[in-house]
Design a protein around this motif. Structure first.
Motif, PDB file in Angstrom:
ATOM      1  N   GLY A   1      32.812  -4.747   3.300  1.00 35.31           N
ATOM      2  CA  GLY A   1      33.095  -4.362   1.921  1.00 35.31           C
ATOM      3  C   GLY A   1      32.616  -5.362   0.894  1.00 35.31           C
ATOM      4  O   GLY A   1      32.810  -5.176  -0.297  1.00 35.31           O
ATOM      5  N   GLN A   2      32.074  -6.480   1.353  1.00 32.34           N
ATOM      6  CA  GLN A   2      31.581  -7.512   0.443  1.00 32.34           C
ATOM      7  C   GLN A   2      30.065  -7.600   0.558  1.00 32.34           C
ATOM      8  O   GLN A   2      29.506  -7.433   1.648  1.00 32.34           O
ATOM      9  CB  GLN A   2      32.194  -8.866   0.813  1.00 32.34           C
ATOM     10  N   PRO A   3      29.412  -7.878  -0.538  1.00 32.40           N
ATOM     11  CA  PRO A   3      27.944  -7.932  -0.490  1.00 32.40           C
ATOM     12  C   PRO A   3      27.447  -8.940   0.533  1.00 32.40           C
ATOM     13  O   PRO A   3      28.007 -10.026   0.667  1.00 32.40           O
ATOM     14  CB  PRO A   3      27.546  -8.382  -1.901  1.00 32.40           C
ATOM     15  N   THR A   4      26.448  -8.545   1.234  1.00 31.36           N
ATOM     16  CA  THR A   4      25.822  -9.451   2.198  1.00 31.36           C
ATOM     17  C   THR A   4      24.339  -9.096   2.244  1.00 31.36           C
ATOM     18  O   THR A   4      23.876  -8.220   1.513  1.00 31.36           O
ATOM     19  CB  THR A   4      26.475  -9.310   3.584  1.00 31.36           C
ATOM     20  N   ARG A   5      23.628  -9.815   3.065  1.00 32.10           N
ATOM     21  CA  ARG A   5      22.216  -9.480   3.237  1.00 32.10           C
ATOM     22  C   ARG A   5      22.007  -9.129   4.692  1.00 32.10           C
ATOM     23  O   ARG A   5      22.354  -9.906   5.582  1.00 32.10           O
ATOM     24  CB  ARG A   5      21.333 -10.661   2.855  1.00 32.10           C
ATOM     25  N   VAL A   6      21.467  -7.921   4.898  1.00 35.86           N
ATOM     26  CA  VAL A   6      21.231  -7.482   6.266  1.00 35.86           C
ATOM     27  C   VAL A   6      19.736  -7.612   6.561  1.00 35.86           C
ATOM     28  O   VAL A   6      18.901  -7.238   5.748  1.00 35.86           O
ATOM     29  CB  VAL A   6      21.700  -6.023   6.464  1.00 35.86           C
ATOM     30  N   THR A   7      19.432  -8.180   7.698  1.00 32.28           N
ATOM     31  CA  THR A   7      18.033  -8.318   8.105  1.00 32.28           C
ATOM     32  C   THR A   7      17.837  -7.529   9.402  1.00 32.28           C
ATOM     33  O   THR A   7      18.621  -7.667  10.337  1.00 32.28           O
ATOM     34  CB  THR A   7      17.692  -9.793   8.357  1.00 32.28           C
ATOM     35  N   TRP A   8      16.831  -6.718   9.403  1.00 38.00           N
ATOM     36  CA  TRP A   8      16.524  -5.908  10.600  1.00 38.00           C
ATOM     37  C   TRP A   8      15.081  -6.164  10.979  1.00 38.00           C
ATOM     38  O   TRP A   8      14.215  -6.264  10.112  1.00 38.00           O
ATOM     39  CB  TRP A   8      16.761  -4.438  10.271  1.00 38.00           C
ATOM     40  N   GLU A   9      14.829  -6.307  12.272  1.00 36.54           N
ATOM     41  CA  GLU A   9      13.442  -6.509  12.705  1.00 36.54           C
ATOM     42  C   GLU A   9      13.135  -5.625  13.907  1.00 36.54           C
ATOM     43  O   GLU A   9      13.977  -5.454  14.789  1.00 36.54           O
ATOM     44  CB  GLU A   9      13.197  -7.972  13.094  1.00 36.54           C
ATOM     45  N   GLY A  10      11.947  -5.070  13.897  1.00 32.84           N
ATOM     46  CA  GLY A  10      11.518  -4.266  15.036  1.00 32.84           C
ATOM     47  C   GLY A  10      10.020  -4.445  15.257  1.00 32.84           C
ATOM     48  O   GLY A  10       9.272  -4.717  14.313  1.00 32.84           O
ATOM     49  N   ARG A  11       9.631  -4.326  16.514  1.00 31.94           N
ATOM     50  CA  ARG A  11       8.207  -4.532  16.816  1.00 31.94           C
ATOM     51  C   ARG A  11       7.579  -3.195  17.230  1.00 31.94           C
ATOM     52  O   ARG A  11       8.147  -2.458  18.040  1.00 31.94           O
ATOM     53  CB  ARG A  11       8.052  -5.565  17.934  1.00 31.94           C
ATOM     54  N   VAL A  12       6.429  -2.923  16.683  1.00 29.12           N
ATOM     55  CA  VAL A  12       5.751  -1.664  16.972  1.00 29.12           C
ATOM     56  C   VAL A  12       5.211  -1.706  18.403  1.00 29.12           C
ATOM     57  O   VAL A  12       4.676  -2.720  18.845  1.00 29.12           O
ATOM     58  CB  VAL A  12       4.590  -1.441  15.970  1.00 29.12           C
ATOM     59  N   ALA A  13       5.412  -0.586  19.095  1.00 26.59           N
ATOM     60  CA  ALA A  13       5.033  -0.534  20.517  1.00 26.59           C
ATOM     61  C   ALA A  13       3.515  -0.589  20.680  1.00 26.59           C
ATOM     62  O   ALA A  13       2.766  -0.344  19.729  1.00 26.59           O
ATOM     63  CB  ALA A  13       5.573   0.747  21.142  1.00 26.59           C
ATOM     64  N   ALA A  14       3.129  -0.901  21.896  1.00 25.82           N
ATOM     65  CA  ALA A  14       1.710  -1.139  22.167  1.00 25.82           C
ATOM     66  C   ALA A  14       0.845   0.102  21.985  1.00 25.82           C
ATOM     67  O   ALA A  14      -0.326   0.005  21.654  1.00 25.82           O
ATOM     68  CB  ALA A  14       1.550  -1.673  23.592  1.00 25.82           C
ATOM     69  N   ASP A  15       1.464   1.269  22.183  1.00 24.05           N
ATOM     70  CA  ASP A  15       0.633   2.467  22.220  1.00 24.05           C
ATOM     71  C   ASP A  15       0.792   3.374  21.006  1.00 24.05           C
ATOM     72  O   ASP A  15       0.503   4.540  21.049  1.00 24.05           O
ATOM     73  CB  ASP A  15       0.940   3.245  23.502  1.00 24.05           C
ATOM     74  N   GLU A  16       1.321   2.849  19.934  1.00 22.20           N
ATOM     75  CA  GLU A  16       1.434   3.732  18.767  1.00 22.20           C
ATOM     76  C   GLU A  16       1.318   2.972  17.460  1.00 22.20           C
ATOM     77  O   GLU A  16       1.396   1.743  17.414  1.00 22.20           O
ATOM     78  CB  GLU A  16       2.744   4.539  18.819  1.00 22.20           C
ATOM     79  N   GLN A  17       1.177   3.724  16.405  1.00 23.32           N
ATOM     80  CA  GLN A  17       1.139   3.161  15.069  1.00 23.32           C
ATOM     81  C   GLN A  17       2.160   3.904  14.238  1.00 23.32           C
ATOM     82  O   GLN A  17       2.456   5.054  14.484  1.00 23.32           O
ATOM     83  CB  GLN A  17      -0.266   3.333  14.477  1.00 23.32           C
ATOM     84  N   ILE A  18       2.675   3.220  13.244  1.00 23.70           N
ATOM     85  CA  ILE A  18       3.825   3.782  12.533  1.00 23.70           C
ATOM     86  C   ILE A  18       3.513   4.000  11.073  1.00 23.70           C
ATOM     87  O   ILE A  18       2.934   3.131  10.407  1.00 23.70           O
ATOM     88  CB  ILE A  18       5.019   2.836  12.700  1.00 23.70           C
ATOM     89  N   SER A  19       3.911   5.151  10.581  1.00 27.68           N
ATOM     90  CA  SER A  19       3.641   5.421   9.185  1.00 27.68           C
ATOM     91  C   SER A  19       4.893   5.412   8.327  1.00 27.68           C
ATOM     92  O   SER A  19       4.815   5.245   7.116  1.00 27.68           O
ATOM     93  CB  SER A  19       2.943   6.788   9.042  1.00 27.68           C
ATOM     94  N   MET A  20       6.021   5.593   8.936  1.00 29.78           N
ATOM     95  CA  MET A  20       7.246   5.608   8.143  1.00 29.78           C
ATOM     96  C   MET A  20       8.419   5.106   8.986  1.00 29.78           C
ATOM     97  O   MET A  20       8.489   5.335  10.187  1.00 29.78           O
ATOM     98  CB  MET A  20       7.543   7.024   7.668  1.00 29.78           C
TER      99      MET A  20
ATOM    100  N   ASN B   1      22.481  -7.359  -1.074  1.00 27.74           N
ATOM    101  CA  ASN B   1      23.662  -6.809  -1.748  1.00 27.74           C
ATOM    102  C   ASN B   1      24.115  -5.481  -1.173  1.00 27.74           C
ATOM    103  O   ASN B   1      24.507  -4.572  -1.885  1.00 27.74           O
ATOM    104  CB  ASN B   1      23.415  -6.679  -3.262  1.00 27.74           C
ATOM    105  N   ILE B   2      24.009  -5.418   0.098  1.00 28.67           N
ATOM    106  CA  ILE B   2      24.556  -4.254   0.785  1.00 28.67           C
ATOM    107  C   ILE B   2      25.936  -4.667   1.306  1.00 28.67           C
ATOM    108  O   ILE B   2      26.140  -5.824   1.699  1.00 28.67           O
ATOM    109  CB  ILE B   2      23.627  -3.816   1.944  1.00 28.67           C
ATOM    110  N   ALA B   3      26.888  -3.738   1.245  1.00 25.72           N
ATOM    111  CA  ALA B   3      28.228  -4.044   1.752  1.00 25.72           C
ATOM    112  C   ALA B   3      28.485  -3.197   2.971  1.00 25.72           C
ATOM    113  O   ALA B   3      28.507  -1.967   2.885  1.00 25.72           O
ATOM    114  CB  ALA B   3      29.278  -3.782   0.672  1.00 25.72           C
ATOM    115  N   LEU B   4      28.687  -3.880   4.096  1.00 26.47           N
ATOM    116  CA  LEU B   4      28.975  -3.154   5.332  1.00 26.47           C
ATOM    117  C   LEU B   4      30.398  -2.592   5.255  1.00 26.47           C
ATOM    118  O   LEU B   4      31.178  -2.992   4.390  1.00 26.47           O
ATOM    119  CB  LEU B   4      28.792  -4.092   6.526  1.00 26.47           C
ATOM    120  N   PRO B   5      30.766  -1.678   6.153  1.00 27.67           N
ATOM    121  CA  PRO B   5      32.090  -1.040   6.039  1.00 27.67           C
ATOM    122  C   PRO B   5      33.224  -2.066   5.985  1.00 27.67           C
ATOM    123  O   PRO B   5      33.142  -3.138   6.578  1.00 27.67           O
ATOM    124  CB  PRO B   5      32.178  -0.201   7.309  1.00 27.67           C
TER     125      PRO B   5
END
Ligand code: ATP
Ligand code: MG
Lengths: 250, 439
Positions: free
Chosen positions: B43-62, B123-127
């Motif tokens: 419920g309090q502002p925080t900063r969320v960081t998310w990371e993901g790696r694109v797989a070897a056999d595809e490309q991502i548009s969205m 400034n996202i607040a998690l539940p």
């Protein structure tokens, strides 16, 4: 008076009582006999052993040698249950020794409950009755600290009387009191004597002794120097030491 | 349900794990929004960081990240997406859309295999409710296929409490900031940590009180028994009981604790450490109480014994109806001082891992690097000791008034001096060998 010794009405009988404190011989062979209903007054200079004699009678002091009988029991026998004897021997101390944490009534009730196993109601009834007798019916719920010395001593007398004693021992019961409070206590003792109580009284109150005592005993140096009817001992002492003593205090 | 679970198990056992099947979610974290902590408050502002790696056999548009139910956005919320090739930042992001349910990132050109996508949401607040939350979502690859993301590693969120709310509020107060700019005040009297310590150490306070509230009453009958033995007619009984008293009073409680806690296991005896703590305290205190009781009983005028005897009361009746009731009032002040000493001495049990006030304070100090929890612990100790000290003083005054100077116990000055140190003597009367040096 050896002939009297066998008579059944003797309440207390003392034979050749010796008492040492360490090497100090305080009682040097005392013989005495007190009959039922008799009032004996013990006089004597300080240190003559009066208190020690009295305290030997209920074994607050352990006699070194000699014998003491209470009624039919030889209390100097080590097998005697001394607490049983003490139930019947009332003692009043110079310093009252009331239980300071208990009210006047509870002071009188405690031993009745614990020793005589009287019910609470009975003990209470007797306590109030005895306190009334010593003129304290309006003080039953007072704590000792709230009572005058004379009142405290009368509570102490009531406390002893509530046990239905066969003999009452008074050790200078009025000596710690202010002069104006002495009379009340002496009045109670006089009443008691008139009522037929057997009493052994150590006192310096000559007037009281003269009036109430059946017998006066003069002690000095751990022995009985002289005894007899009070008017004889006081009025016509045969011993030099008695004369000296009486000369000093009157 | 069970059937499905079994099926799922069978499937997972029979199909080999798909290597690099789609984008791998490597990380999801939220920055702590506590002043001196490392937890994330819901419920309090925080900063969320998310990371993901694109797989070897595809490309991502969205890429779409969906937030757990109950997520909200604080003022100034924003999201930033970055495409990284090793340490090199690539210009690939076309647009980032953020709402309370999701962040949608579209790319100028498809993101190639092996590149790292990093999304930061400010400034996202998690539940608000505490729990572990994952970030899910999906992505679209260049074949137009929409693939669900594997849920991210969970982010632990703790709920906002009054204390945390106050702490956060304090963080923003100018006076708190200037107060904390003074090193001494910040280290010893940090307002935020005072607020945090009070409820946290309350538990420790209860634990310490528990030790002494069980241990001390246990020590009373033991102490009374020992005091009787100390006055026994038989010399050998007196001797043995005096050994007990002198050894306990002549050695440090700390040492006794060590002997009990490290010695008993050697004998194969294992006792719950809290219980053992109580027993050691009770044993220690019983020796002091024995001397207090003995001195109290011996301070009763001998006329009381004689009056009781002359009424035909036996020793036991005299003791319990006449002597002890009078002794109680006289020993209450010294026994209370002993209670205070014992209460403070519960802290020694921290050294052997018994849960009590000091342990709670120590662990808070360790996690915050600040002394304030110790100061708060001191406050908790004083909460008990100061009122008791006052009570002793007033009781002594009443006692002196009630009994008069002739029968009152020894001067209160003597006892007061002892109150904040282990007593040299707790005897209410003079002339009793109640000294700390064992003979
Ligand atoms: N417990 C005791 N230990 C040692 N000596 C004692 C003890 N009690 C009494 N004495 C000594 O015994 C002697 C007689 O004392 P006791 O009290 O019987 O005398 P008393 O006649 O009652 O004197 P007073 O009129 O002063 O009361 C005194 O010398 C006293 O010092
Ligand atoms: Mg005397």
């Amino acid at each position: 008076m050896p002939t009297l010794r066998e008579q059944p009405q003797a309440v207390v009988r003392i034979e050749q009582l010796h008492k040492y404190f360490g090497s100090l011989e305080v009682l040097k062979g005392v013989d005495m006999e007190v009959d039922r209903g008799e009032v004996v007054v013990i006089l004597g200079p300080s240190g003559s052993g009066k208190s020690t004699l009295l305290r030997c009678i209920n074994l607050l002091e352990k006699p070194t040698s000699g014998d003491i009988w209470f009624e039919d029991t030889r209390i100097t026998d080590p097998a005697t249950d001394i607490n049983k004897i003490r139930e019947h021997v009332g003692m009043v101390f110079q310093s009252f020794n009331l239980f300071p944490h208990l009210s006047a009534k509870k002071n009188v009730m405690l031993a009745q409950r614990k020793v005589l196993k009287r019910s609470k109601e009975e003990a209470e009834r007797i306590a109030i009755e005895q306190l009334d007798k010593v003129g304290l019916s309006d003080r039953v719920d007072y704590m000792p600290a709230q009572l005058s010395g004379g009142q405290q001593q009368r509570v102490a007398i009531a406390r002893a009387l509530a046990m239905d004693p066969h003999v009452m021992l008074f050790d200078e019961a009025t000596s710690a009191l202010d002069p104006e409070l002495v009379r009340g206590v002496l009045d109670v003792m006089r009443e008691l004597a008139r009522g037929g109580m057997t009493m052994i009284v150590v006192t310096h109150e000559m007037g009281f002794a003269n009036e109430v005592a059946d017998r006066a005993v003069f002690m000095d140096g751990g022995v009985i120097v002289e005894q007899g009817r009070p008017e004889d001992v006081f009025g016509n002492p045969t011993h030099e030491r008695t004369r000296d003593f009486l000369g000093h205090i009157s | 349900m069970a059937v499905i679970a079994v099926l799922a198990l069978v499937v997972s056992l029979t199909t080999p794990p798909q290597q690099a099947a789609g984008l791998t979610v490597e990380k999801a974290t939220a920055k702590s929004n506590q002043q001196d902590g490392n937890e994330v408050i819901g419920g309090q502002p925080t900063r969320v960081t998310w990371e993901g790696r694109v797989a070897a056999d595809e490309q991502i548009s969205m890429l779409t990240l969906t937030f757990p139910e109950g997520t909200s956005l604080a003022e100034g919320a924003s999201a930033k997406a970055t495409v990284l090739d090793g340490l090199v930042r690539l210009e690939a992001v076309q647009d980032v859309q953020l709402d309370i349910q999701q962040a949608v990132i579209t790319f100028e050109q498809p993101v190639a295999s092996g590149l790292l996508l990093r999304v930061e949401i400010y400034n996202i607040a998690l539940p608000a409710a505490d729990g572990d939350y994952s970030i899910g979502g999906n992505y679209r690859n260049t074949t137009g296929e929409v693939v669900a993301l594997t849920p991210s590693p969970p982010i632990a969120v703790i709920s906002m409490t009054t204390v945390k709310a106050i702490t956060l509020w304090l963080d923003d107060q100018p006076w708190v900031q200037s107060w904390n700019s003074v090193l001494f005040l910040r280290i010893f009297f940090n307002p935020q940590l005072i607020v945090a310590s009070v409820p946290n150490l309350f538990d420790g306070w209860l634990h310490s009180l528990g030790l002494v509230l069980v241990g001390f009453p246990l020590a009373i009958p033991i102490g009374l028994g020992v005091s009787f033995l100390r006055m026994a007619r038989l010399r050998i009984v007196r001797f043995i009981s005096s050994i007990y008293v002198n050894i306990i009073r002549g050695t440090p409680l700390f040492l006794q604790i060590y002997i009990a806690f490290f010695g008993l296991p050697f004998l194969g005896i294992s006792i719950d450490s809290y219980l053992l703590g109580i027993l050691v305290l009770a044993m220690n205190s019983s020796a002091y109480l024995a001397e207090i009781f003995r001195a109290g009983i011996q301070s009763i005028h001998k006329g009381q014994f004689e009056a009781s005897s002359s009424l035909g009361m036996n020793a036991v009746q005299t003791m319990f109806s006449v002597i002890i009731p009078q002794t109680v009032r006289r020993v209450i002040p010294t026994a209370t001082s002993e209670f205070i000493l014992l209460y403070k001495d519960t802290s020694l049990l921290a050294a052997v891992g018994v849960m009590e006030q000091m342990m709670f304070a120590k662990s808070m100090v360790a996690s915050t690097g600040n002394m304030t929890p110790y100061i708060v612990a001191a406050g908790y100790y004083l909460l008990v000791t100061l009122p008791l000290t006052k009570i002793i003083a007033s009781f002594e005054r009443r006692l002196a008034a009630a009994e008069g100077s002739s029968t009152a116990p020894s001067s209160s000055k003597k006892r007061r001096r002892r109150l904040f140190a282990k007593p040299a003597s707790d005897a209410p009367s003079e002339g009793v060998d109640a000294d700390a040096n064992p003979s």
